[in-house]
Design a protein around this motif. Structure first.
Motif, PDB file in Angstrom:
ATOM      1  N   TYR A 109      -2.495   5.625  10.532  1.00 10.93           N
ATOM      2  CA  TYR A 109      -2.039   6.556   9.502  1.00 10.93           C
ATOM      3  C   TYR A 109      -2.906   7.814   9.429  1.00 10.93           C
ATOM      4  CZ  TYR A 109       1.050   2.865   7.797  1.00 10.93           C
ATOM      5  OH  TYR A 109       2.042   1.917   7.707  1.00 10.93           O
ATOM      6  N   ILE A 141       0.837  -1.205   0.000  1.00  9.96           N
ATOM      7  CA  ILE A 141       0.000   0.000   0.000  1.00  9.96           C
ATOM      8  C   ILE A 141       0.867   1.248   0.000  1.00  9.96           C
ATOM      9  CG2 ILE A 141      -1.683   1.338   1.320  1.00  9.96           C
ATOM     10  CD1 ILE A 141      -2.834  -1.300   2.318  1.00  9.96           C
ATOM     11  N   ASP A 142       1.930   1.234   0.821  1.00 10.56           N
ATOM     12  CA  ASP A 142       2.815   2.398   0.911  1.00 10.56           C
ATOM     13  C   ASP A 142       3.538   2.676  -0.414  1.00 10.56           C
ATOM     14  OD1 ASP A 142       2.172   2.904   3.541  1.00 10.56           O
ATOM     15  OD2 ASP A 142       3.794   1.669   4.348  1.00 10.56           O
ATOM     16  N   HIS A 169      -5.118   1.959   4.174  1.00  9.71           N
ATOM     17  CA  HIS A 169      -4.714   1.142   5.319  1.00  9.71           C
ATOM     18  C   HIS A 169      -5.914   0.822   6.205  1.00  9.71           C
ATOM     19  CE1 HIS A 169      -0.307   0.880   5.102  1.00  9.71           C
ATOM     20  NE2 HIS A 169      -0.338   2.067   4.517  1.00  9.71           N
ATOM     21  N   ASP A 191       1.202   5.232  -5.347  1.00 10.62           N
ATOM     22  CA  ASP A 191       1.342   6.688  -5.440  1.00 10.62           C
ATOM     23  C   ASP A 191       0.036   7.349  -4.996  1.00 10.62           C
ATOM     24  OD1 ASP A 191       2.333   9.181  -5.944  1.00 10.62           O
ATOM     25  OD2 ASP A 191       1.964   9.110  -8.113  1.00 10.62           O
ATOM     26  N   LEU A 192      -0.165   7.404  -3.659  1.00 11.27           N
ATOM     27  CA  LEU A 192      -1.379   7.986  -3.103  1.00 11.27           C
ATOM     28  C   LEU A 192      -1.019   9.115  -2.147  1.00 11.27           C
ATOM     29  CD1 LEU A 192      -3.288   4.675  -2.216  1.00 11.27           C
ATOM     30  CD2 LEU A 192      -3.693   6.140  -4.201  1.00 11.27           C
ATOM     31  N   THR A 207      -5.325   9.583   1.491  1.00 10.52           N
ATOM     32  CA  THR A 207      -5.838   8.425   0.766  1.00 10.52           C
ATOM     33  C   THR A 207      -5.073   7.171   1.153  1.00 10.52           C
ATOM     34  OG1 THR A 207      -6.401   9.877  -1.091  1.00 10.52           O
ATOM     35  CG2 THR A 207      -6.374   7.515  -1.516  1.00 10.52           C
ATOM     36  N   ASN A 208      -3.758   7.316   1.393  1.00 13.23           N
ATOM     37  CA  ASN A 208      -2.955   6.196   1.867  1.00 13.23           C
ATOM     38  C   ASN A 208      -3.482   5.705   3.221  1.00 13.23           C
ATOM     39  OD1 ASN A 208      -0.413   4.499   1.784  1.00 13.23           O
ATOM     40  ND2 ASN A 208      -0.027   5.662   3.650  1.00 13.23           N
ATOM     41  N   SER A 214      -5.833   5.402  -9.393  1.00 11.85           N
ATOM     42  CA  SER A 214      -5.544   6.323  -8.290  1.00 11.85           C
ATOM     43  C   SER A 214      -6.469   7.533  -8.323  1.00 11.85           C
ATOM     44  CB  SER A 214      -4.079   6.791  -8.345  1.00 11.85           C
ATOM     45  OG  SER A 214      -3.828   7.536  -9.533  1.00 11.85           O
TER      46      SER A 214
END
Length: 297
Positions: free
Chosen positions: A36, A13-14, A27, A17-18, A22-23, A234
């Motif tokens: 996060y 996930i990391d 999660h 490119d978010l 959104t990252n 994305s």
């Protein structure tokens, strides 16, 4: 093994490119990991009564079940219907164990597993029986869960929805989504009021403006996680995440404008019990009237 798998998915996930928010949403939705999110973001979602969106819930387990079900459809094409259902259930449980077995996820996985078993043995049952069976199994495993707030909220919300049945066509409409959201909100109101002393009156808005997009968001996240080359995904992921936080901000502002803040309640335990009895009596009455109305069509 579970921690290793969890760390692998976290790293994956990391690597996408978010944006940070959104990252954090990825999660939360895929792994149930809220660390996060910033304090402000958590507070904003909590004030709007939308905290459950930031974590794995029964809704997400249902979506995952459907994704795995479709992915393993080749087994059905070769006539392996029972093997298909067993494989879907097994993968779903591996996922639940990987994310730490949160109460809502275990409840949903148990209900789906029991439904699969009843299907395999051709002994079909109702949603309420599945819910009660899941509760009994979880309490036999650890009776102390009965006093857990998450346990109470998960089962009461599901029970509220099951007590107000809708036919398939109505459940896909705006009125159906509104009824489902209100049923869950009313069913959990006594517990929310007793433990948190607030009732998010604008929470029903999420049923119309957020929930319909949640399935699409989870699908996009899973596809993007499995196939990072689909970088165009994305964009809808970012848009939906921004929309969710916009709805949370607007509903919070509406409550402040209409009520001067959140509607606060400080019931005693017996007042909360009395409120629960009244609410579920109303839900049962509405459900019974709907069932009687359906008999005439």
């Amino acid at each position: 093994m579970d921690n290793q798998s969890f760390n692998i998915v976290t790293s994956r996930i990391d690597s996408l490119d978010l944006t940070p928010r959104t990252n954090a949403m990825a999660h939360g939705l895929l792994l149930g990991d809220k660390q996060y999110f910033t304090y402000t973001e958590k507070q904003e979602m909590r004030n709007a009564g939308m905290s459950h969106i930031m974590a794995v819930s029964g809704l997400h387990i249902g979506i995952l079940f459907l994704v795995i079900y479709l992915a393993l459809c080749p087994l059905r094409w070769f006539g392996q219907l029972k093997l298909h259902r067993v494989a879907v259930t097994a993968i779903m449980w591996l996922y639940v164990l990987m994310i730490g077995s949160p109460v809502s996820a275990v409840r949903a996985a148990l209900m789906l597993s029991l439904a699969s078993v009843s299907w395999v043995f051709e002994r079909y049952t109702s949603g309420i029986r599945l819910l009660l069976s899941a509760a009994v199994i979880m309490l036999v495993y650890d009776y102390r869960q009965l006093m857990d707030v998450g346990f109470q909220l998960s089962f009461l919300a599901t029970l509220g929805i099951l007590l107000c049945p809708l036919d398939h066509q109505k459940s896909q409409s705006a009125m159906g989504l509104l009824q489902i959201t209100l049923s869950a909100q009313f069913a959990t109101m006594p517990v929310v009021a007793y433990f948190f002393h607030v009732v998010p009156l604008m929470g029903w808005i999420q049923g119309l403006l957020v929930i319909p997009l949640m399935s699409f968001l989870v699908y996009c996240l899973l596809l993007f996680l499995l196939f990072p080359m689909l970088d165009f995904l994305s964009y809808p992921i970012e848009w939906i995440t921004d929309w969710i936080f916009l709805v949370a901000d607007v509903t919070s502002r509406m409550e402040n404008w209409l009520l001067g803040g959140q509607f606060a309640l400080y019931p005693t335990w017996w007042e909360a019990m009395l409120l629960a009895i009244v609410i579920f009596t109303v839900l049962l009455t509405i459900g019974e009237r709907q069932r009687q109305a359906c008999r005439y069509y």
